[in-house]
Every structure is written in C-alpha cells, then in structure tokens.
Design an enzyme around this catalytic site. Structure first.
Site, PDB file in Angstrom:
ATOM      1  N   ASP A  40      42.031  48.680  37.141  1.00  0.00           N
ATOM      2  CA  ASP A  40      43.217  48.002  36.618  1.00  0.00           C
ATOM      3  C   ASP A  40      44.311  49.054  36.418  1.00  0.00           C
ATOM      4  O   ASP A  40      44.026  50.165  35.970  1.00  0.00           O
ATOM      5  CB  ASP A  40      42.878  47.313  35.290  1.00  0.00           C
ATOM      6  CG  ASP A  40      43.958  46.351  34.843  1.00  0.00           C
ATOM      7  OD1 ASP A  40      45.077  46.819  34.551  1.00  0.00           O
ATOM      8  OD2 ASP A  40      43.689  45.146  34.770  1.00  0.00           O
ATOM      9  N   ILE A  41      45.554  48.708  36.719  1.00  0.00           N
ATOM     10  CA  ILE A  41      46.634  49.693  36.567  1.00  0.00           C
ATOM     11  C   ILE A  41      47.010  49.920  35.109  1.00  0.00           C
ATOM     12  O   ILE A  41      47.655  50.907  34.790  1.00  0.00           O
ATOM     13  CB  ILE A  41      47.887  49.326  37.396  1.00  0.00           C
ATOM     14  CG1 ILE A  41      48.474  47.987  36.967  1.00  0.00           C
ATOM     15  CG2 ILE A  41      47.576  49.341  38.879  1.00  0.00           C
ATOM     16  CD1 ILE A  41      49.827  47.680  37.587  1.00  0.00           C
ATOM     17  N   HIS A  83      40.847  36.947  39.758  1.00  0.00           N
ATOM     18  CA  HIS A  83      40.324  38.297  39.536  1.00  0.00           C
ATOM     19  C   HIS A  83      39.542  38.345  38.228  1.00  0.00           C
ATOM     20  O   HIS A  83      39.951  37.809  37.221  1.00  0.00           O
ATOM     21  CB  HIS A  83      41.429  39.355  39.556  1.00  0.00           C
ATOM     22  CG  HIS A  83      42.545  39.146  38.589  1.00  0.00           C
ATOM     23  ND1 HIS A  83      43.539  38.201  38.774  1.00  0.00           N
ATOM     24  CD2 HIS A  83      42.845  39.774  37.431  1.00  0.00           C
ATOM     25  CE1 HIS A  83      44.393  38.258  37.772  1.00  0.00           C
ATOM     26  NE2 HIS A  83      43.993  39.200  36.928  1.00  0.00           N
ATOM     27  N   LEU A  84      38.394  38.995  38.312  1.00  0.00           N
ATOM     28  CA  LEU A  84      37.513  39.187  37.173  1.00  0.00           C
ATOM     29  C   LEU A  84      37.800  40.555  36.573  1.00  0.00           C
ATOM     30  O   LEU A  84      37.786  41.558  37.276  1.00  0.00           O
ATOM     31  CB  LEU A  84      36.049  39.119  37.617  1.00  0.00           C
ATOM     32  CG  LEU A  84      34.993  39.539  36.585  1.00  0.00           C
ATOM     33  CD1 LEU A  84      34.950  38.556  35.427  1.00  0.00           C
ATOM     34  CD2 LEU A  84      33.626  39.657  37.251  1.00  0.00           C
ATOM     35  N   HIS A  85      38.053  40.585  35.255  1.00  0.00           N
ATOM     36  CA  HIS A  85      38.189  41.856  34.539  1.00  0.00           C
ATOM     37  C   HIS A  85      36.803  42.306  34.099  1.00  0.00           C
ATOM     38  O   HIS A  85      36.037  41.512  33.546  1.00  0.00           O
ATOM     39  CB  HIS A  85      39.058  41.684  33.286  1.00  0.00           C
ATOM     40  CG  HIS A  85      40.494  41.470  33.589  1.00  0.00           C
ATOM     41  ND1 HIS A  85      41.419  42.487  33.593  1.00  0.00           N
ATOM     42  CD2 HIS A  85      41.174  40.340  33.902  1.00  0.00           C
ATOM     43  CE1 HIS A  85      42.605  42.004  33.891  1.00  0.00           C
ATOM     44  NE2 HIS A  85      42.488  40.703  34.085  1.00  0.00           N
TER      45      HIS A  85
END
Length: 149
Positions: free
Chosen positions: A40-41, A108-110
């Site tokens: 993740d950014i 999207h899965l974190h």
C-alpha cells in the site's frame, strides 16, 4: 451454471488494472495467474499489502455470490503473502473499504500486520465492520446471505 460477474474486464483509467498489467510501476511482492500483491502506498503498519484480481472487479459493494470464489482467492493469496512476516496470526487484519469510503473502484483486499501497532488514525480508517471498512469474513457472509448483491 452461475452468471458471470458484470464487473469483469479491464478499465483503461483504473490504476490497479494498470499495475496488474505492469503499465504502472509498483513493487510486486507476489503474482499468480489471477492476482497481484503489492505494498500500500500509505501503509498503516510495517506490513500493509493490497491483493487485487488482475481482472477488473468493482468495489466490494458491487459483488454478488458469483464473486465468492474471487474473494476467497484474494484471501488465500493474502494469507500466503504475509505468512513469512507473521508471528501472531491473530494480529493480522484482512479487509475491504466499503463504498463510498473507497478511493479506487477496483476490488482490493487490505492485509495489515501488525494490526496492534497501527496508529490512532489508521485504527479509525481500518476499524473492522464499520461504515467504511469490513473484514473478509463479513464480506463473505454478506455475499452468502445476499446472493444478488
């Protein structure tokens, strides 16, 4: 025979679709035929990864029971991607931003670890089963109870 998800395809203006086909640079930490994993950014913890399908699926609210297999695959890939970093599996958070509180309209899965070391703001942004973030388990249950979305 199950109906095909209306979300499939690729969106030329979707940043995650561009990462999936390597048109946009990102440090890919895992890839298979269906998924890509990258950091993740704006990480909420030491290990914060996004697991995305290579095909474009909309946000989690747009999914139906037809998409359960994709969601489960994202979860399995996420577990495998973090496994070498984890010493406490109870301290991993797996989840999805729930619309309208998501900035990218690509599923999207974190995967966040260690969850216990997230700062105050991160704990708010990634608060499980709130109006803006749901756990993987919640999404699976939701899709099973509401097959049409």
């Amino acid at each position: 025979m199950a109906a095909e998800s209306p979300n499939l395809g690729s969106k030329k203006d979707c940043v995650f679709c561009k990462i999936a086909v390597k048109e946009q640079e990102s440090r890919i930490i895992y890839e298979d035929e269906k998924t890509v994993v990258f950091p993740d950014i704006r990480p909420a913890a030491n290990h914060h990864y996004l697991v995305i399908p290579k095909e474009h699926y909309g946000n989690p609210k747009s999914l139906t029971a037809v998409d359960l297999q994709v969601v489960e695959h994202l979860f399995e890939v996420g577990k495998n991607a973090i496994t070498n970093s984890v010493t406490d599996s109870e301290d991993v958070l797996y989840g999805y931003h729930w619309p309208p509180f998501n900035s990218i309209q690509h599923l999207h899965l974190h995967v966040i670890y260690p969850r216990s070391q997230m700062g105050f703001f991160a704990r708010q942004i990634y608060r499980p089963n709130s109006f803006w973030f749901v756990t993987h388990e919640w999404l699976v249950e939701h899709l099973q109870k509401n097959p049409a979305g």
